[in-house]
Design a protein around this motif. Structure first.
Motif, PDB file in Angstrom:
ATOM      1  N   MET A  23      12.578  81.752  14.217  1.00 57.53           N
ATOM      2  CA  MET A  23      13.293  83.623  14.851  1.00 57.53           C
ATOM      3  C   MET A  23      13.330  82.971  16.160  1.00 57.53           C
ATOM      4  N   THR A  24      14.974  83.326  16.339  1.00 60.29           N
ATOM      5  CA  THR A  24      13.923  83.637  17.658  1.00 60.29           C
ATOM      6  C   THR A  24      13.785  83.735  18.805  1.00 60.29           C
ATOM      7  N   TYR A  25      13.065  84.618  18.500  1.00 62.34           N
ATOM      8  CA  TYR A  25      12.511  85.657  18.914  1.00 62.34           C
ATOM      9  C   TYR A  25      10.944  85.247  19.120  1.00 62.34           C
ATOM     10  N   SER A  74      25.373  78.474  19.760  1.00 60.09           N
ATOM     11  CA  SER A  74      24.333  78.610  18.557  1.00 60.09           C
ATOM     12  C   SER A  74      25.079  78.869  17.359  1.00 60.09           C
ATOM     13  N   ALA A  75      24.666  79.949  16.037  1.00 59.31           N
ATOM     14  CA  ALA A  75      24.973  80.078  15.414  1.00 59.31           C
ATOM     15  C   ALA A  75      26.797  81.023  15.615  1.00 59.31           C
ATOM     16  N   ALA A  76      26.147  82.230  16.504  1.00 59.07           N
ATOM     17  CA  ALA A  76      26.115  83.578  16.458  1.00 59.07           C
ATOM     18  C   ALA A  76      27.719  82.978  17.041  1.00 59.07           C
ATOM     19  N   ALA A  77      27.240  82.125  18.462  1.00 58.49           N
ATOM     20  CA  ALA A  77      28.649  81.535  19.561  1.00 58.49           C
ATOM     21  C   ALA A  77      30.108  80.946  18.278  1.00 58.49           C
ATOM     22  N   HIS A 117      22.440  92.932  10.990  1.00 60.30           N
ATOM     23  CA  HIS A 117      22.185  92.635  12.015  1.00 60.30           C
ATOM     24  C   HIS A 117      20.827  91.147  12.245  1.00 60.30           C
ATOM     25  N   TYR A 118      21.470  90.506  13.015  1.00 60.37           N
ATOM     26  CA  TYR A 118      19.982  89.106  13.410  1.00 60.37           C
ATOM     27  C   TYR A 118      19.722  88.987  14.321  1.00 60.37           C
ATOM     28  N   GLY A 119      19.385  90.180  15.137  1.00 58.36           N
ATOM     29  CA  GLY A 119      19.336  90.278  16.514  1.00 58.36           C
ATOM     30  C   GLY A 119      20.413  90.947  17.477  1.00 58.36           C
ATOM     31  N   PHE A 160      32.283  85.526   6.235  1.00 56.78           N
ATOM     32  CA  PHE A 160      32.223  85.736   5.336  1.00 56.78           C
ATOM     33  C   PHE A 160      30.747  85.586   5.573  1.00 56.78           C
ATOM     34  N   VAL A 161      29.108  86.325   5.447  1.00 58.41           N
ATOM     35  CA  VAL A 161      27.425  86.329   5.642  1.00 58.41           C
ATOM     36  C   VAL A 161      27.275  85.746   4.423  1.00 58.41           C
ATOM     37  N   VAL A 162      26.757  84.885   4.656  1.00 62.03           N
ATOM     38  CA  VAL A 162      25.482  84.437   3.951  1.00 62.03           C
ATOM     39  C   VAL A 162      23.928  84.476   4.772  1.00 62.03           C
ATOM     40  N   SER A 163      22.951  85.627   3.811  1.00 61.32           N
ATOM     41  CA  SER A 163      21.970  85.398   4.533  1.00 61.32           C
ATOM     42  C   SER A 163      21.027  86.391   3.658  1.00 61.32           C
ATOM     43  N   HIS A 164      19.839  87.041   3.887  1.00 67.37           N
ATOM     44  CA  HIS A 164      18.835  87.092   2.993  1.00 67.37           C
ATOM     45  C   HIS A 164      18.405  89.003   3.994  1.00 67.37           C
ATOM     46  N   ALA A 193      24.358  80.827   8.919  1.00 70.63           N
ATOM     47  CA  ALA A 193      23.676  80.262   9.596  1.00 70.63           C
ATOM     48  C   ALA A 193      22.213  79.663   9.424  1.00 70.63           C
ATOM     49  N   SER A 194      21.537  80.308   8.174  1.00 71.16           N
ATOM     50  CA  SER A 194      20.212  79.301   7.670  1.00 71.16           C
ATOM     51  C   SER A 194      20.017  79.249   6.497  1.00 71.16           C
ATOM     52  N   GLU A 195      21.577  78.472   6.086  1.00 68.92           N
ATOM     53  CA  GLU A 195      21.410  77.872   4.716  1.00 68.92           C
ATOM     54  C   GLU A 195      21.194  76.423   4.453  1.00 68.92           C
ATOM     55  N   HIS A 214      19.180  75.303  15.308  1.00 65.40           N
ATOM     56  CA  HIS A 214      17.270  75.602  15.716  1.00 65.40           C
ATOM     57  C   HIS A 214      16.890  76.091  13.894  1.00 65.40           C
ATOM     58  N   LYS A 215      17.706  76.437  12.986  1.00 66.81           N
ATOM     59  CA  LYS A 215      17.037  76.794  12.062  1.00 66.81           C
ATOM     60  C   LYS A 215      16.443  76.009  10.837  1.00 66.81           C
ATOM     61  N   PHE A 216      16.775  75.560   9.537  1.00 69.89           N
ATOM     62  CA  PHE A 216      16.222  75.106   8.178  1.00 69.89           C
ATOM     63  C   PHE A 216      16.520  73.627   9.570  1.00 69.89           C
ATOM     64  N   THR A 221      17.954  74.370  20.574  1.00 67.41           N
ATOM     65  CA  THR A 221      18.779  75.917  20.284  1.00 67.41           C
ATOM     66  C   THR A 221      20.327  75.305  20.191  1.00 67.41           C
ATOM     67  N   ALA A 222      21.095  75.093  19.344  1.00 71.07           N
ATOM     68  CA  ALA A 222      22.967  75.028  19.131  1.00 71.07           C
ATOM     69  C   ALA A 222      23.310  75.956  18.198  1.00 71.07           C
ATOM     70  N   GLY A 223      24.184  75.575  17.486  1.00 73.11           N
ATOM     71  CA  GLY A 223      25.292  76.481  16.313  1.00 73.11           C
ATOM     72  C   GLY A 223      26.217  74.863  16.072  1.00 73.11           C
TER      73      GLY A 223
HETATM   74  C1  LIG Z   1      20.179  83.610  12.101  1.00 72.98           C
HETATM   75  C2  LIG Z   1      21.408  84.077  12.047  1.00 72.98           C
HETATM   76  C3  LIG Z   1      22.373  83.602  13.260  1.00 72.98           C
HETATM   77  C4  LIG Z   1      22.216  83.772  14.342  1.00 72.98           C
HETATM   78  O1  LIG Z   1      22.083  82.098  14.193  1.00 72.98           O
HETATM   79  P1  LIG Z   1      21.913  81.324  16.322  1.00 72.98           P
HETATM   80  O2  LIG Z   1      21.822  79.880  16.129  1.00 72.98           O
HETATM   81  O3  LIG Z   1      20.141  81.720  17.264  1.00 72.98           O
HETATM   82  O4  LIG Z   1      22.837  82.337  17.199  1.00 72.98           O
HETATM   83  C5  LIG Z   1      23.827  84.338  12.442  1.00 72.98           C
HETATM   84  N1  LIG Z   1      24.391  84.388  11.485  1.00 72.98           N
HETATM   85  C6  LIG Z   1      23.235  84.422  10.392  1.00 72.98           C
HETATM   86  C7  LIG Z   1      23.367  85.211   9.140  1.00 72.98           C
HETATM   87  C8  LIG Z   1      22.257  84.404  10.478  1.00 72.98           C
HETATM   88  O5  LIG Z   1      20.811  84.485  10.277  1.00 72.98           O
END
Ligand SMILES: *Cc1c(COP(=O)(O)O)cnc(C)c1O
Length: 395
Positions: A23-25, A74-77, A117-119, A160-164, A193-195, A214-216, A221-223
């Motif tokens: 988690m970013t936070y 970051s992934a958002a970037a 909303h991922y933050g 296309f978003v892959v996410s819980h 982002a988190s796959e 910076h996830k798995f 912190t990077a994308g």
């Molecule tokens: C965490 C997350 C992001 C943001 O990732 P950052 O690298 O922190 O910017 C974007 N999309 C999804 C689906 C995420 O789970």
């Protein structure tokens, strides 16, 4: 895991135990030792950044099967830069003009159930570039005709978003989206982002895929952006424009590449065995608590991990799931659980980021909190208090 003397007490920071996930936070990941070493080695040196990103492109291509790739903030970037690239191509005049999109195709399609909303809202990552998000269908039902109808107007890309976070039913599959976009030369960009899956989305036809460093992966912190060369190049070139404020340092590039190599070389079975042992320990140590039941749940998007769901029956347990989560977070040490489902009477314990010895502490803390109790709040009061605390920063 790599640990030196804990700097947190000197900074007045609480030594949190993270069973929430990356988690970013909470500071994202516990960065792998290999990445820390690579970052420390490059930091004093000068490098030609274009050459370093060229090296990264080859390494990322080898890891993912992509034609090219680069590292960003970051992934958002990465999402914003890739969508910007889909609008501008490799035209520096257009790149400098964003977010003014005059003369550019600017509609970006996204399924309504992917509007998460991922933050921050994902549609804001679209709008930042000057693009216009166009929602397809409704939250729980998107049909091929929604996509076909939207594709009749000029379209820059589909996100296309892959996410819980996404709605887990009623959406079009990646294959269905690709089948309509490919003949029309509309790029499909996957936010993964988190796959864990580094190859599958490209293999299934995505034009570009975005991952979090910076996830798995356990990087800094990077994308990461990977995909077709022309699109990746156009995304990379946004560094001449809106990407300037999303820039990545040399240390993050080498750190992410080292983390990626270590991730791929990891003993996945041993990692999974450690995680499963924590789950088993929690399930056993919490088994006798009244009003509390546990269930092992798979990751909703199919990542190779499980979590322990803790279900609270308030009348038997004498507390709600959200109060227990808050008592744990306020404890000593603070234990931060995965709490986005507390309104349904449950939270999860994620075993992926535990340091040795912490699984036992988590179980002890849950038992103690249940025995001692603490302040009680309604869900509405909890939400209001969290927002008020957030908005009052730096107090
Ligand atoms: C965490 C997350 C992001 C943001 O990732 P950052 O690298 O922190 O910017 C974007 N999309 C999804 C689906 C995420 O789970």
């Amino acid at each position: 895991m790599h640990r030196t003397t804990d700097p947190r007490p000197a900074l007045g920071l609480r030594p949190v135990i993270n069973v929430a996930g990356t988690m970013t936070y909470l500071g994202a990941s516990s960065v792998r030792a290999e990445a820390i070493a690579a970052m420390a080695a490059i930091l004093p040196e000068f490098v030609e950044m274009g050459a370093l990103q060229r090296y990264a492109s080859r390494a990322l291509a080898a890891a993912t099967g992509a034609e090219a790739g680069f590292v960003t903030a970051s992934a958002a970037a990465g999402v914003s830069l890739t969508l910007a690239g889909a609008m501008t191509g490799a035209d520096p005049a257009r790149i400098e003009r964003l977010p003014d999109t005059e003369g550019m195709t600017r509609r970006v399609l996204i399924q309504a159930g992917h509007h998460v909303h991922y933050g921050a809202p994902v549609t804001q990552a679209i709008r930042l570039t000057g693009a216009e998000p166009v929602l397809l269908g409704t939250a729980t039902r998107v049909e091929p005709y929604h996509l076909l109808s939207a594709l009749e107007a000029p379209t820059a890309a589909v996100l296309f978003v892959v996410s819980h976070h996404t709605v887990d039913h009623g959406q079009l599959s990646l294959e269905e989206v690709v089948a309509q976009c490919r003949p029309r030369a509309v790029p499909v960009i996957v936010d993964a982002a988190s796959e864990y899956d580094l190859t599958g989305f490209l293999a299934r036809g995505a034009d570009a895929v975005v991952y979090s460093g910076h996830k798995f992966l356990g990087g800094p912190t990077a994308g990461i952006v990977v995909g077709r060369t022309a699109l990746v190049r156009a995304a990379y070139l946004q560094t001449l424009g809106i990407g300037r404020g999303m820039k990545v340092g040399k240390e993050s590039i080498v750190g992410v590449l080292a983390a990626l190599a270590a991730f791929q070389a990891r003993d996945a079975q041993a990692v999974r065995a450690r995680e499963d042992a924590a789950i088993a320990l929690w399930a056993e140590r919490l088994a006798d608590l009244p009003g509390l039941t546990t269930a092992v749940v798979p990751d909703p998007t199919g990542n190779p991990l499980v979590r322990l769901e803790v279900l609270i029956n308030p009348s038997q347990a004498g507390t709600t799931a959200w109060d227990l989560a808050d008592w744990l977070a306020a404890g000593d040490p603070p234990v931060i659980v995965r709490d986005h489902m507390v309104e349904h009477g449950r939270f999860q314990l994620d075993p992926c980021n535990l340091h040795p010895g912490e699984a036992e502490i988590v179980a002890d803390c849950i038992r103690q909190c249940l025995a001692q109790g603490g302040p009680r709040r309604t869900l509405a009061d909890r939400r209001a208090a969290k927002l008020a605390a957030l908005l009052a920063w730096p107090e």
